[in-house]
Write a protein that holds these residues in place. Structure first.
Motif, PDB file in Angstrom:
ATOM      1  N   ASN A   1       5.444   3.132   5.592  1.00  0.00           N
ATOM      2  CA  ASN A   1       6.022   3.614   4.346  1.00  0.00           C
ATOM      3  C   ASN A   1       6.885   4.842   4.642  1.00  0.00           C
ATOM      4  OD1 ASN A   1       6.621   4.295   1.723  1.00  0.00           O
ATOM      5  ND2 ASN A   1       4.568   5.010   1.208  1.00  0.00           N
ATOM      6  N   PRO A   2       8.207   4.757   4.449  1.00  0.00           N
ATOM      7  CA  PRO A   2       9.065   5.898   4.804  1.00  0.00           C
ATOM      8  C   PRO A   2       8.842   7.122   3.927  1.00  0.00           C
ATOM      9  CG  PRO A   2      10.340   4.192   3.723  1.00  0.00           C
ATOM     10  CD  PRO A   2       8.986   3.614   3.938  1.00  0.00           C
ATOM     11  N   GLY A   3       8.329   6.945   2.706  1.00  0.00           N
ATOM     12  CA  GLY A   3       8.058   8.089   1.822  1.00  0.00           C
ATOM     13  C   GLY A   3       9.270   8.961   1.603  1.00  0.00           C
TER      14      GLY A   3
ATOM     15  N   GLY B   1       0.819  -1.204   0.000  1.00  0.00           N
ATOM     16  CA  GLY B   1       0.000   0.000   0.000  1.00  0.00           C
ATOM     17  C   GLY B   1       0.849   1.249   0.000  1.00  0.00           C
ATOM     18  N   THR B   2       0.197   2.386   0.107  1.00  0.00           N
ATOM     19  CA  THR B   2       0.894   3.671   0.136  1.00  0.00           C
ATOM     20  C   THR B   2       0.943   4.253   1.547  1.00  0.00           C
ATOM     21  OG1 THR B   2      -1.177   4.784  -0.469  1.00  0.00           O
ATOM     22  CG2 THR B   2       0.334   4.224  -2.251  1.00  0.00           C
ATOM     23  N   VAL B   3      -0.102   4.038   2.350  1.00  0.00           N
ATOM     24  CA  VAL B   3      -0.071   4.491   3.746  1.00  0.00           C
ATOM     25  C   VAL B   3       0.886   3.608   4.537  1.00  0.00           C
ATOM     26  CG1 VAL B   3      -1.423   4.879   5.822  1.00  0.00           C
ATOM     27  CG2 VAL B   3      -2.421   5.372   3.585  1.00  0.00           C
TER      28      VAL B   3
ATOM     29  N   ALA C   1       2.583  -0.148 -13.967  1.00  0.00           N
ATOM     30  CA  ALA C   1       2.554   0.754 -15.129  1.00  0.00           C
ATOM     31  C   ALA C   1       1.124   1.168 -15.448  1.00  0.00           C
ATOM     32  CB  ALA C   1       3.201   0.076 -16.338  1.00  0.00           C
ATOM     33  N   GLY C   2       0.206   0.216 -15.381  1.00  0.00           N
ATOM     34  CA  GLY C   2      -1.191   0.548 -15.629  1.00  0.00           C
ATOM     35  C   GLY C   2      -1.811   1.348 -14.505  1.00  0.00           C
ATOM     36  N   MET C   3      -1.398   1.067 -13.269  1.00  0.00           N
ATOM     37  CA  MET C   3      -1.960   1.771 -12.119  1.00  0.00           C
ATOM     38  C   MET C   3      -1.551   3.237 -12.091  1.00  0.00           C
ATOM     39  SD  MET C   3      -1.365  -1.185  -9.245  1.00  0.00           S
ATOM     40  CE  MET C   3      -2.068  -0.264  -7.889  1.00  0.00           C
ATOM     41  N   THR C   4      -0.390   3.553 -12.642  1.00  0.00           N
ATOM     42  CA  THR C   4       0.108   4.935 -12.621  1.00  0.00           C
ATOM     43  C   THR C   4      -0.102   5.650 -13.957  1.00  0.00           C
ATOM     44  OG1 THR C   4       2.322   4.110 -13.183  1.00  0.00           O
ATOM     45  CG2 THR C   4       1.829   4.424 -10.858  1.00  0.00           C
TER      46      THR C   4
ATOM     47  N   ALA D   1      -5.916  14.653  -8.804  1.00  0.00           N
ATOM     48  CA  ALA D   1      -5.933  13.684  -7.700  1.00  0.00           C
ATOM     49  C   ALA D   1      -5.152  12.426  -8.067  1.00  0.00           C
ATOM     50  CB  ALA D   1      -7.372  13.338  -7.339  1.00  0.00           C
ATOM     51  N   LYS D   2      -5.267  11.992  -9.322  1.00  0.00           N
ATOM     52  CA  LYS D   2      -4.550  10.794  -9.767  1.00  0.00           C
ATOM     53  C   LYS D   2      -3.049  11.022  -9.767  1.00  0.00           C
ATOM     54  CE  LYS D   2      -4.806   6.611 -11.642  1.00  0.00           C
ATOM     55  NZ  LYS D   2      -3.406   6.283 -11.802  1.00  0.00           N
ATOM     56  N   ALA D   3      -2.623  12.242 -10.039  1.00  0.00           N
ATOM     57  CA  ALA D   3      -1.187  12.537 -10.036  1.00  0.00           C
ATOM     58  C   ALA D   3      -0.596  12.337  -8.646  1.00  0.00           C
ATOM     59  CB  ALA D   3      -0.948  13.966 -10.518  1.00  0.00           C
ATOM     60  N   GLY D   4      -1.346  12.749  -7.607  1.00  0.00           N
ATOM     61  CA  GLY D   4      -0.863  12.535  -6.250  1.00  0.00           C
ATOM     62  C   GLY D   4      -0.767  11.062  -5.902  1.00  0.00           C
ATOM     63  N   LEU D   5      -1.773  10.272  -6.314  1.00  0.00           N
ATOM     64  CA  LEU D   5      -1.739   8.823  -6.068  1.00  0.00           C
ATOM     65  C   LEU D   5      -0.592   8.173  -6.840  1.00  0.00           C
ATOM     66  CD1 LEU D   5      -2.982   6.255  -4.893  1.00  0.00           C
ATOM     67  CD2 LEU D   5      -4.524   6.186  -6.867  1.00  0.00           C
ATOM     68  N   ASN D   6      -0.415   8.589  -8.088  1.00  0.00           N
ATOM     69  CA  ASN D   6       0.689   8.041  -8.886  1.00  0.00           C
ATOM     70  C   ASN D   6       2.034   8.319  -8.231  1.00  0.00           C
ATOM     71  OD1 ASN D   6      -1.263   7.294 -10.683  1.00  0.00           O
ATOM     72  ND2 ASN D   6      -0.731   8.786 -12.253  1.00  0.00           N
ATOM     73  N   ARG D   7       2.194   9.534  -7.696  1.00  0.00           N
ATOM     74  CA  ARG D   7       3.446   9.897  -7.047  1.00  0.00           C
ATOM     75  C   ARG D   7       3.695   9.021  -5.821  1.00  0.00           C
ATOM     76  NH1 ARG D   7       2.168  14.682  -5.855  1.00  0.00           N
ATOM     77  NH2 ARG D   7       2.541  15.518  -7.939  1.00  0.00           N
ATOM     78  N   SER D   8       2.642   8.733  -5.061  1.00  0.00           N
ATOM     79  CA  SER D   8       2.781   7.889  -3.878  1.00  0.00           C
ATOM     80  C   SER D   8       3.136   6.450  -4.253  1.00  0.00           C
ATOM     81  CB  SER D   8       1.488   7.907  -3.062  1.00  0.00           C
ATOM     82  OG  SER D   8       1.181   9.211  -2.620  1.00  0.00           O
ATOM     83  N   ILE D   9       2.512   5.936  -5.320  1.00  0.00           N
ATOM     84  CA  ILE D   9       2.803   4.564  -5.756  1.00  0.00           C
ATOM     85  C   ILE D   9       4.246   4.453  -6.234  1.00  0.00           C
ATOM     86  CG2 ILE D   9       2.245   2.828  -7.498  1.00  0.00           C
ATOM     87  CD1 ILE D   9      -0.662   3.771  -7.358  1.00  0.00           C
TER      88      ILE D   9
END
Length: 406
Positions: free
Chosen positions: A210-212, A195-197, A286-289, A311-319
């Motif tokens: 996730n150290p991020g 996950g991302t969290v 690749a498909g998720m981002t 919003a998708k750009a933020g999720l892509n960055r986290s992934i």
């Protein structure tokens, strides 16, 4: 089995200058070969130039330019031409399958960073001074370069590559016949949910944070990129300050990349040491981002409707910051060496299925996933953490695959 080893080089000032010149000349050879292919195909005869044709010209090129092209290994120059040939083969394959063609591009000096030597002993020699306590690698035209060898090399060295990252130089060894190092069995099986969290949650309910690394360095990186953006993008000759700004951005990205890689190695090693069987979701990162497709507005010409791209750009960055793909590759490699088994399973509905292993009913529904973290079964009322539920279902599916294989 095969394994790659990567070591930091410690070149002298003279050797570093020679390494820069070697990369520059290989880049020039790559671009010249690309230009020849372009010109030949644009001619009225539509001539196709292939690797064999260009490799046959190397002898004449080296004789014509002994101070530059003639200095370096013939085999490494052939490897550079094969690199261009692979780029064209991939281009034609994408054209045939209907994908984005992506015609091979000319390489700038700052974007051509690797020189490969196809065989140890041909233009290069690993551990060229075995009588000395200090490990060195010999490269034709450069000399014996000191290597910071932090671990032993096992197996037979097959190929040697030199890579530049910022101001650092690395040697990469591809080795065959590397013996496996099996670990004693533990009798444990685990499923993990990425996950991302939380970077991962295992089937026992343990969360790994996730150290991020990108998020932690976001402020410093943004300031460095803003300073770099103040310079013109295209200049015939970069100023000293422009080059320094570009180096700083590259240095920050390299630091983030190294910290992420180190974290992935440690987490993968911990899993391999504790468990015999590790199940994970089969993820298409690749498909998720992928960026959402634009939505044209049918009424006014040239207008577009909101498609959630911000919003998708933020999720892509986290992934991408989590680096799931890199982690799963490292996990698979370590498991193979340790004699463990990694089983990828179908990721569909893993966090929407009520897990029978903790008293659930097995009901599958979209409504079971109340929030990102909360799972509540609408059929039996089971409440659990959604990531834990996903890891339990992954473990269950991995067990089914294991039983079917047995």
């Amino acid at each position: 089995m095969r394994r790659a080893y990567r070591f930091l080089l410690r070149p002298t000032v003279r050797q570093e200058r020679a390494l820069v010149e070697m990369v520059r000349d290989h880049c020039s050879l790559y671009n010249g070969a690309l230009q020849e292919r372009r010109d030949a195909y644009r001619h009225s005869s539509r001539t196709s130039v292939r690797y064999g044709d260009q490799s046959a010209q190397l002898k004449e090129i080296r004789a014509f330019d002994p101070e530059r092209q003639g200095r370096w290994s013939f085999s490494s120059q052939q490897a550079t031409l094969r690199r261009l040939d692979r780029a064209f083969q991939a281009f034609f394959r994408r054209v045939k399958t209907g994908g984005a063609p992506g015609y091979p591009r000319f390489k700038g000096v700052g974007h051509f960073d690797t020189v490969a030597f196809p065989r140890d002993g041909d233009g290069c020699r690993w551990d060229s001074t075995p009588h000395d306590t200090q490990t060195r690698v010999r490269l034709q035209g450069v000399g014996h370069i000191r290597v910071h060898q932090h671990r032993s090399v096992r197996g037979r060295v097959k190929t040697v590559s030199v890579k530049r990252e910022g101001r650092r130089w690395y040697v990469i060894l591809a080795c065959d016949e590397v013996p496996a190092e099996p670990l004693p069995p533990t009798g444990s099986r685990v499923g993990i949910d990425l996950g991302t969290v939380h970077f991962l949650t295992d089937s026992s309910g343990r969360h790994v944070e996730n150290p991020g690394f990108l998020q932690v360095s976001a402020g410093e990186l943004a300031a460095a990129q803003q300073h770099l953006a103040a310079f013109p993008k295209r200049t015939r000759r970069r100023t000293k300050k422009h080059r320094a700004a570009a180096r700083k951005v590259a240095k920050l990205h390299a630091k983030i990349r190294r910290r992420r890689l180190d974290y992935h190695h440690k987490q993968a090693l911990a899993l391999v040491r504790k468990h015999d069987v590790i199940g994970h979701e089969r993820l298409n990162t690749a498909g998720m981002t992928k960026t959402p497709a634009p939505r044209p507005d049918p009424d006014p010409d040239g207008a577009f409707l909101a498609n959630g791209a911000a919003a998708k750009a933020g999720l892509n960055r986290s992934i991408l910051d989590a680096g799931w793909g890199q982690f799963l590759r490292i996990l698979a490699d370590k498991a193979e060496s340790a004699g463990r088994r990694v089983i990828p399973v179908d990721a569909r509905n893993t966090s929407r299925t009520c897990p029978p292993s903790i008293g659930g009913c097995g009901h599958v529904a979209k409504e079971n996933r109340v929030t990102q973290a909360k799972f509540t079964c609408v059929n039996c009322g089971l409440v659990a953490h959604a990531d834990h539920v996903g890891a339990l279902n992954v473990k269950h599916r991995a067990g089914l695959v294991l039983c079917a294989g047995a």
